[in-house]
Design a protein around this motif. Structure first.
Motif, mmCIF file in Angstrom:
data_model
loop_
_atom_site.group_PDB
_atom_site.id
_atom_site.type_symbol
_atom_site.label_atom_id
_atom_site.label_comp_id
_atom_site.label_asym_id
_atom_site.label_seq_id
_atom_site.Cartn_x
_atom_site.Cartn_y
_atom_site.Cartn_z
ATOM 1 N N GLY A 99 50.632 3.419 -30.818
ATOM 2 C CA GLY A 99 51.857 3.398 -32.221
ATOM 3 C C GLY A 99 52.951 2.665 -31.509
ATOM 4 O O GLY A 99 53.213 1.346 -31.676
ATOM 5 N N GLU A 100 54.085 3.349 -30.627
ATOM 6 C CA GLU A 100 55.346 2.591 -30.110
ATOM 7 C C GLU A 100 55.157 1.316 -29.349
ATOM 8 O O GLU A 100 55.030 0.213 -29.616
ATOM 9 N N THR A 101 53.873 1.063 -28.624
ATOM 10 C CA THR A 101 53.475 0.002 -28.260
ATOM 11 C C THR A 101 53.719 -1.007 -28.884
ATOM 12 O O THR A 101 53.573 -2.641 -28.809
ATOM 13 N N TYR A 102 52.917 -0.579 -29.640
ATOM 14 C CA TYR A 102 51.839 -1.721 -30.977
ATOM 15 C C TYR A 102 53.712 -2.069 -31.800
ATOM 16 O O TYR A 102 53.461 -3.597 -32.227
ATOM 17 N N ARG A 103 53.999 -1.778 -31.847
ATOM 18 C CA ARG A 103 55.340 -1.383 -32.919
ATOM 19 C C ARG A 103 56.437 -2.414 -32.570
ATOM 20 O O ARG A 103 57.193 -3.142 -32.567
ATOM 21 N N LYS A 104 56.408 -2.130 -31.215
ATOM 22 C CA LYS A 104 57.244 -3.105 -30.457
ATOM 23 C C LYS A 104 57.451 -4.738 -30.675
ATOM 24 O O LYS A 104 58.222 -5.254 -30.160
ATOM 25 N N HIS A 105 56.054 -4.935 -30.083
ATOM 26 C CA HIS A 105 55.510 -6.449 -29.866
ATOM 27 C C HIS A 105 55.384 -6.735 -30.212
ATOM 28 O O HIS A 105 54.985 -8.088 -31.401
ATOM 29 N N THR A 106 54.856 -5.716 -32.262
ATOM 30 C CA THR A 106 54.379 -6.595 -33.345
ATOM 31 C C THR A 106 55.480 -6.758 -34.880
ATOM 32 O O THR A 106 55.557 -7.325 -35.548
ATOM 33 N N GLY A 107 56.258 -5.295 -34.905
ATOM 34 C CA GLY A 107 57.347 -5.343 -35.692
ATOM 35 C C GLY A 107 56.612 -4.289 -36.955
ATOM 36 O O GLY A 107 56.866 -4.197 -37.933
ATOM 37 N N ALA A 108 55.196 -4.184 -36.779
ATOM 38 C CA ALA A 108 54.579 -3.018 -37.613
ATOM 39 C C ALA A 108 55.742 -1.503 -37.544
ATOM 40 O O ALA A 108 56.429 -1.661 -37.202
ATOM 41 N N SER A 109 55.250 -0.890 -38.816
ATOM 42 C CA SER A 109 55.946 -0.173 -39.764
ATOM 43 C C SER A 109 55.017 1.060 -38.731
ATOM 44 O O SER A 109 53.481 0.929 -38.297
ATOM 45 N N PRO B 276 38.704 9.741 -34.670
ATOM 46 C CA PRO B 276 40.089 9.605 -34.317
ATOM 47 C C PRO B 276 41.204 9.202 -34.779
ATOM 48 O O PRO B 276 42.185 9.715 -34.147
ATOM 49 N N ASP B 277 40.588 9.562 -35.979
ATOM 50 C CA ASP B 277 41.543 9.728 -37.146
ATOM 51 C C ASP B 277 42.197 11.110 -36.607
ATOM 52 O O ASP B 277 42.977 11.402 -37.685
ATOM 53 N N VAL B 278 41.533 11.889 -36.205
ATOM 54 C CA VAL B 278 41.780 13.835 -36.018
ATOM 55 C C VAL B 278 42.753 13.780 -34.745
ATOM 56 O O VAL B 278 43.591 13.818 -34.343
ATOM 57 N N ARG B 279 41.791 12.951 -33.638
ATOM 58 C CA ARG B 279 42.306 13.096 -31.772
ATOM 59 C C ARG B 279 43.964 11.862 -32.222
ATOM 60 O O ARG B 279 44.458 12.312 -31.185
ATOM 61 N N ALA C 64 47.623 3.267 -38.220
ATOM 62 C CA ALA C 64 46.287 2.750 -38.565
ATOM 63 C C ALA C 64 45.891 2.156 -37.156
ATOM 64 O O ALA C 64 44.493 2.118 -36.882
ATOM 65 N N ARG C 65 46.873 1.576 -36.717
ATOM 66 C CA ARG C 65 46.582 0.503 -35.330
ATOM 67 C C ARG C 65 45.404 1.141 -34.262
ATOM 68 O O ARG C 65 44.638 1.398 -33.570
ATOM 69 N N ALA C 66 46.627 2.610 -34.038
ATOM 70 C CA ALA C 66 46.060 3.043 -33.031
ATOM 71 C C ALA C 66 44.638 4.255 -33.333
ATOM 72 O O ALA C 66 44.284 4.394 -32.401
ATOM 73 N N VAL C 67 44.440 4.133 -34.127
ATOM 74 C CA VAL C 67 42.800 5.107 -34.939
ATOM 75 C C VAL C 67 42.024 4.366 -34.774
ATOM 76 O O VAL C 67 41.026 4.527 -34.035
ATOM 77 N N ASP C 68 42.457 2.959 -34.961
ATOM 78 C CA ASP C 68 41.010 1.870 -34.999
ATOM 79 C C ASP C 68 41.305 2.141 -33.331
ATOM 80 O O ASP C 68 39.857 1.651 -33.003
ATOM 81 N N MET C 69 42.392 1.641 -32.995
ATOM 82 C CA MET C 69 41.827 1.387 -31.712
ATOM 83 C C MET C 69 41.079 2.631 -30.416
ATOM 84 O O MET C 69 40.043 2.081 -29.291
ATOM 85 N N LEU C 70 41.448 3.829 -30.989
ATOM 86 C CA LEU C 70 40.993 5.189 -30.812
ATOM 87 C C LEU C 70 38.873 5.147 -30.827
ATOM 88 O O LEU C 70 38.774 5.449 -30.437
ATOM 89 N N ARG C 71 39.257 4.952 -32.234
ATOM 90 C CA ARG C 71 37.490 4.477 -32.759
ATOM 91 C C ARG C 71 37.068 3.085 -31.514
ATOM 92 O O ARG C 71 35.644 3.373 -30.980
ATOM 93 N N ARG C 72 37.331 2.220 -31.174
ATOM 94 C CA ARG C 72 36.590 1.024 -30.338
ATOM 95 C C ARG C 72 36.203 1.435 -28.728
ATOM 96 O O ARG C 72 35.759 0.659 -28.480
ATOM 97 N N VAL C 73 37.461 2.492 -28.484
ATOM 98 C CA VAL C 73 37.367 2.710 -27.367
ATOM 99 C C VAL C 73 36.075 4.198 -26.999
ATOM 100 O O VAL C 73 35.767 4.888 -25.988
ATOM 101 N N GLY C 74 35.607 4.043 -28.008
ATOM 102 C CA GLY C 74 34.665 5.706 -28.134
ATOM 103 C C GLY C 74 35.196 7.015 -27.950
ATOM 104 O O GLY C 74 34.204 8.002 -27.505
#
Length: 341
Positions: free
Chosen positions: A115-125, A145-148, A131-141
């Motif tokens: 999430g830190e990487t995503y916030r730094k480059h997008t200004g996301a909350s 992911p919502d727990v891990r 939510a983006r981190a959960v989605d990316m963990l899901r996409r990499v299998g």
């Protein structure tokens, strides 16, 4: 190649040490288009990782002399400021490192680091980044992911940590991904899973990938094109099929001969390359491979020991060797193309 996304021209990376100057990369050129994977192969110390750290701007410029040209989507990186490089790193270009456990912070959760990487480059909350981190963990299998996402690196297996690293590298949809031996410490089954994952994500994102490895079996699986490095220089390049099935440099031939074949008799002995890679502090004159080359005496006039061979590239196929093409065909004739994976 028309409009390459990454273009490197005559790159030199030299380090100043107490013993002298280490010529880690000494005149390297290549192009890479979007949606393609370039495999860079060679023994340890050949300059593979040094090249790609230069692309990311991660060398200590106080002790490193950088020369040449690195263009990323038309932007020159060697003259870019640190602030400009920070905007590009993790956003337009990203890297997967070999040792995920050493690359991840043990004090922060996997989700917080992605999430830190995503916030730094997008200004996301923070909520959006989670939510983006959960989605990316899901996409990499990664299961659940919502727990891990709230777990720490030590709670992940080696393969799962590497997947998390891939998620972090891809969280901002970079257009260039550099993978530095990301499967070396993993077992064969997990290696195959990671390779399949990278290929799937490349198809989804259209990412250009530079894949660094010493394993030609991995190159055969993932690469479109291959660049063989030795002693800080490119000695051979071309499509995967050309390089692995019809090697044109004695070093490439030696690498292929030193790996087991999946075809033919199982009792065929391997042929390791004699000697050791050269010192880049005091490299051999002429062709840097000549002290280990089985064909050096076939070249007239002692050119191998006195004259640096030029990388001659025709239609993307290049070889830096003093042997004439006809000599190579004759001398390499015993190489069984069927063993080339």
């Amino acid at each position: 190649m028309n409009n390459p996304f990454l273009s490197i021209r005559d790159l030199k990376v030299h380090f100043s040490t107490e013993d002298g100057v280490v010529k880690a990369v000494d005149g390297l050129s290549f192009d890479l288009a979007k949606g393609r994977t370039l495999g860079i192969v060679g023994e340890s110390g050949s300059g593979k990782s040094v090249t790609n750290l230069a692309v990311l701007g991660l060398h200590d410029r106080e002790h490193t002399a950088l020369d040449g040209e690195i263009l990323l989507d038309g932007k020159e990186l060697l003259t870019a400021t640190e602030r400009e490089l920070e905007r590009l790193r993790g956003n337009k270009m990203s890297m997967i490192f070999q040792d995920a456990l050493a690359s991840l912070s043990p004090y922060h959760t996997i989700g917080a680091q992605i999430g830190e990487t995503y916030r730094k480059h997008t200004g996301a909350s923070r909520r959006e980044a989670r939510a983006r981190a959960v989605d990316m963990l899901r996409r990499v299998g990664i299961p659940m992911p919502d727990v891990r996402v709230d777990d720490y690196p030590h709670q992940f297996s080696g393969g799962m940590r590497q997947r998390a690293m891939i998620a972090m590298a891809l969280v901002c949809d970079p257009e260039l991904l550099i993978a530095d031996e990301p499967t070396t410490a993993l077992d064969v089954t997990v290696q195959a899973q990671i390779m399949d994952l990278l290929k799937e994500l490349q198809q989804e994102f259209g990412t250009a990938i530079v894949f660094i490895t010493h394993d030609l079996g991995v190159i055969a699986d993932i690469a479109d094109d291959v660049l063989v490095m030795y002693g800080g220089r490119c000695v051979e390049q071309g499509s995967k099929k050309e390089v692995l099935r019809d090697p044109q440099h004695p070093y490439t031939l030696g690498l292929l001969g030193s790996m087991p074949s999946l075809h033919g008799p199982v009792d065929v002995p391997l042929s390791p390359i004699p000697g050791s890679p050269p010192s880049l502090l005091n490299p051999p004159s002429g062709c840097r491979f000549h002290p280990r080359c089985a064909f050096m005496e076939k070249v007239d006039g002692g050119r191998c020991t006195s004259l640096q061979p030029v990388l001659e590239v025709v239609d993307g196929r290049g070889t830096a060797c003093h042997l004439a093409p006809g000599q190579r065909r004759e001398l390499f004739a015993d190489f069984a193309t069927a063993r080339a994976l």
